[in-house]
Design an enzyme around this catalytic site. Structure first.
Site, PDB file in Angstrom:
ATOM      1  N   GLY A 177       0.847  -1.375  -0.048  1.00 24.67           N
ATOM      2  CA  GLY A 177      -0.016  -0.106   0.081  1.00 24.67           C
ATOM      3  C   GLY A 177       0.906   1.280   0.024  1.00 24.67           C
ATOM      4  O   GLY A 177       2.016   1.131   0.357  1.00 24.67           O
ATOM      5  N   CYS A 184       4.899  -6.399   1.646  1.00 20.76           N
ATOM      6  CA  CYS A 184       5.410  -4.801   1.758  1.00 20.76           C
ATOM      7  C   CYS A 184       4.683  -4.196   2.846  1.00 20.76           C
ATOM      8  O   CYS A 184       4.864  -4.427   4.094  1.00 20.76           O
ATOM      9  CB  CYS A 184       5.011  -4.194   0.485  1.00 20.76           C
ATOM     10  N   TYR A 185       3.738  -3.309   2.488  1.00 22.65           N
ATOM     11  CA  TYR A 185       2.839  -2.916   3.657  1.00 22.65           C
ATOM     12  C   TYR A 185       2.323  -3.907   4.628  1.00 22.65           C
ATOM     13  O   TYR A 185       2.247  -3.719   5.824  1.00 22.65           O
ATOM     14  CB  TYR A 185       1.859  -1.705   3.062  1.00 22.65           C
ATOM     15  N   HIS A 231       8.312  -7.451  -3.293  1.00 17.21           N
ATOM     16  CA  HIS A 231       7.105  -7.799  -4.032  1.00 17.21           C
ATOM     17  C   HIS A 231       7.337  -9.081  -4.875  1.00 17.21           C
ATOM     18  O   HIS A 231       7.743  -8.833  -6.053  1.00 17.21           O
ATOM     19  CB  HIS A 231       6.808  -6.577  -4.858  1.00 17.21           C
ATOM     20  N   GLU A 236       5.212 -10.649  -6.401  1.00 16.16           N
ATOM     21  CA  GLU A 236       4.216 -10.741  -7.430  1.00 16.16           C
ATOM     22  C   GLU A 236       4.541 -10.182  -8.762  1.00 16.16           C
ATOM     23  O   GLU A 236       4.146 -10.495  -9.769  1.00 16.16           O
ATOM     24  CB  GLU A 236       2.890 -10.215  -7.062  1.00 16.16           C
ATOM     25  N   ASP A 253     -15.119 -10.895 -24.596  1.00 14.89           N
ATOM     26  CA  ASP A 253     -15.545 -11.039 -23.774  1.00 14.89           C
ATOM     27  C   ASP A 253     -17.110 -11.972 -23.884  1.00 14.89           C
ATOM     28  O   ASP A 253     -17.557 -12.873 -23.277  1.00 14.89           O
ATOM     29  CB  ASP A 253     -15.976 -10.067 -22.675  1.00 14.89           C
ATOM     30  N   LYS A 256      -9.163 -11.183 -17.613  1.00 18.51           N
ATOM     31  CA  LYS A 256      -9.101 -11.588 -19.128  1.00 18.51           C
ATOM     32  C   LYS A 256      -8.171 -12.413 -19.494  1.00 18.51           C
ATOM     33  O   LYS A 256      -8.669 -13.071 -20.409  1.00 18.51           O
ATOM     34  CB  LYS A 256      -8.203 -10.119 -19.535  1.00 18.51           C
TER      35      LYS A 256
END
Length: 518
Positions: free
Chosen positions: A61, A88-89, A177, A179, A235, A374
């Protein structure tokens, strides 16, 4: 909060503390074949317990844990016994809330840095990490003392406690991080937490997604009729195919051919869904009606309103003929759900992906993709047997070529742009760049330019080529296409498209520009 689509899937709750990476964390969890959902940091322990998650991940964050109004986590969540990973945060918050110490850093730590193993062997850090990892940092404060019972397992030059854990309490934390792709073995670290520490079952696969969605649609619809406004985009196409897998002949699709689609696109959509998918399809050929209403319209916002309004009226006319249809298929994706901040919509909203359907249509929505990102939608489309030309179709604006023609839209201008745009897409595909480019298309501006062709002066249209790279369309960079590709594009467009004598390439990023010209 919505329940997971099927109880047999373990659920990981990603608690969002305002990080730009919250969606990315959720996607990385799903790449590990574990279902994930994003929840706000205000979620209560009771709400979490009701969901029975297999694990919880606290995102990063932008705020410091020391500032007034810093987002907090309900402390009772730590007492639920659910495995928790702080990033992180999220890591700093764990340290602060459980009795450790977070100090205001003398300087921040941003970008790539080296995390080195320290202390006891870690149950979180990848076994392949050796003595350390190159990781991606983005923080100012730092954990300087771990809570009682925790041990530090990694450090960096500016973060004495870069990772810490208490396996007995089932809580782990990393300052970096994992990710982001810049962090070495980041996905491995997440998978180790999910599979080994939290014992999540990796059964969120394309086949299981389809099976769960089919069961959900059948349970919702029963033996009632269903209608789908098919736009030809990814979609709506995947949603239609998925609902057809569930209820078969109960589904009727309505495809409104505006005359503003790309070259050959309408024929491809109709052929795919009628012949290959066996779906009942009402093909509404309405180009003349759209062109009549667009005559003399120049303002881009007015063009959008005209196109949307004509689309709505046509859809109403043809959906009205299906008198027993109670359900409407909508291609809502999970990012749409996150951004709207709502759970279920009782009626169709004006942002409907087929062009803005009226609020007073009393259909109940069927949204088989509302839990998917997606990339998952594309994989599901492939699994359902849709052709790559549909599944990997680039984003296309609802008003079609109407907003890629600057000024008045006429049949003649559309014909020019369709031919030029087809060449752009064909050459991008031939160069092997189709999946690297977010969007590549042609624009027809409302000007003419002087040229020389065959020793004669010409006064014809220019074509502007636009190609961008992006992850989410929120920002975009102009694509650095090879010079020889640009040369082929220019040569082919000028030689093959009547009425064009010049080609330009748009080198504007977003911001300050937008991807589309109107």
């Amino acid at each position: 909060m919505d329940r997971p689509p099927e109880p047999s899937f373990d659920t990981v709750l990603v608690v969002d503390f305002g990080a730009q990476y919250a969606q990315l964390i959720a996607r990385r969890v799903r790449e590990a074949r574990v279902y994930s959902e994003i929840v706000p940091h205000t979620v209560t322990a009771a709400a979490v317990a009701a969901r029975r998650p297999a694990a919880i991940i606290l995102s990063g964050g932008p705020k410091s844990v020391h500032v007034d109004g810093a987002p907090l986590l309900d402390p009772a969540i730590y007492q639920l016994g659910v495995p928790v990973l702080g990033i992180c945060y999220g890591a700093q918050l764990i340290a602060q809330q459980l009795g450790g110490e977070v100090a205001r850093g003398g300087r921040g730590e941003y970008g790539r840095t080296r995390a080195t193993r320290v202390g006891a062997p870690s149950t979180l850090l990848p076994d392949t990490a050796g003595d350390g990892l190159d990781v991606w940092m983005s923080h100012f404060d730092a954990v300087v003392r771990v809570p009682d019972g925790f041990v530090a397992v990694a450090s960096t030059p500016d973060a004495p406690v870069a990772a810490f854990e208490d396996p007995a309490r089932r809580v782990w934390a990393v300052q970096w991080h994992p990710e982001v792709v810049h962090s070495e073995a980041g996905q491995t670290l997440l998978e180790q937490f999910l599979w080994r520490s939290a014992r999540c079952r990796p059964n969120w696969t394309d086949v299981s997604i389809i099976d769960a969605a089919v069961d959900a649609v059948r349970a919702q619809v029963g033996d009632q009729r269903v209608v789908c406004g098919l736009s030809g985009g990814v979609d709506s196409s995947v949603a239609a195919a998925l609902v057809h897998r569930a209820v078969g002949a109960q589904l009727t699709c309505i495809y409104v051919d505006t005359g503003l689609m790309r070259k050959g696109e309408s024929e491809q959509v109709v052929d795919t869904f009628r012949r290959h998918q066996g779906i009942e399809l009402i093909h509404v050929r309405a180009a003349e009606r759209f062109f009549d209403r667009l005559a003399g319209v120049i303002d881009p916002e007015e063009k959008r309103k005209v196109i949307g309004e004509v689309f709505i009226r046509l859809f109403e006319e043809h959906a009205g003929g299906i008198t027993d249809a109670r359900y409407l298929v909508q291609g809502t994706l999970y990012p749409d759900v996150i951004e709207s901040g709502t759970s279920d919509a009782a009626r169709i909203k004006s942002h409907h992906n087929v062009g803005g359907l009226p609020d007073d249509m009393d259909f109940e929505l069927v949204e088989p993709l509302r839990n998917l990102f997606k990339d998952e939608v594309r994989r599901v489309g492939t699994e359902l047997g849709l052709p790559d030309e549909i599944v990997w179709r680039q984003p296309f604006p609802g008003p079609g070529l109407g907003v890629r023609i600057i000024g008045e839209v006429t049949p003649g201008k559309v014909a020019i742009l369709q031919e030029a745009d087809a060449i752009v897409r064909e050459e991008i595909r031939a160069a092997g760049l189709e999946r690297e480019i977010w969007q590549a298309f042609a624009v027809l501006p409302d000007i003419r330019s002087v040229g020389v062709m065959g020793d004669e002066r010409t006064y014809a249209h220019p074509i502007i080529v636009r190609a961008v790279t992006s992850d989410d369309a929120m920002t975009a960079d102009w694509a650095r296409l090879p010079y020889d590709l640009l040369e082929r594009l220019s040569s082919r467009i000028i030689n093959e498209v009547a009425g064009v004598n010049r080609v330009a390439y748009d080198v504007t990023s977003k911001p300050p520009g937008t991807i589309e010209w109107e």
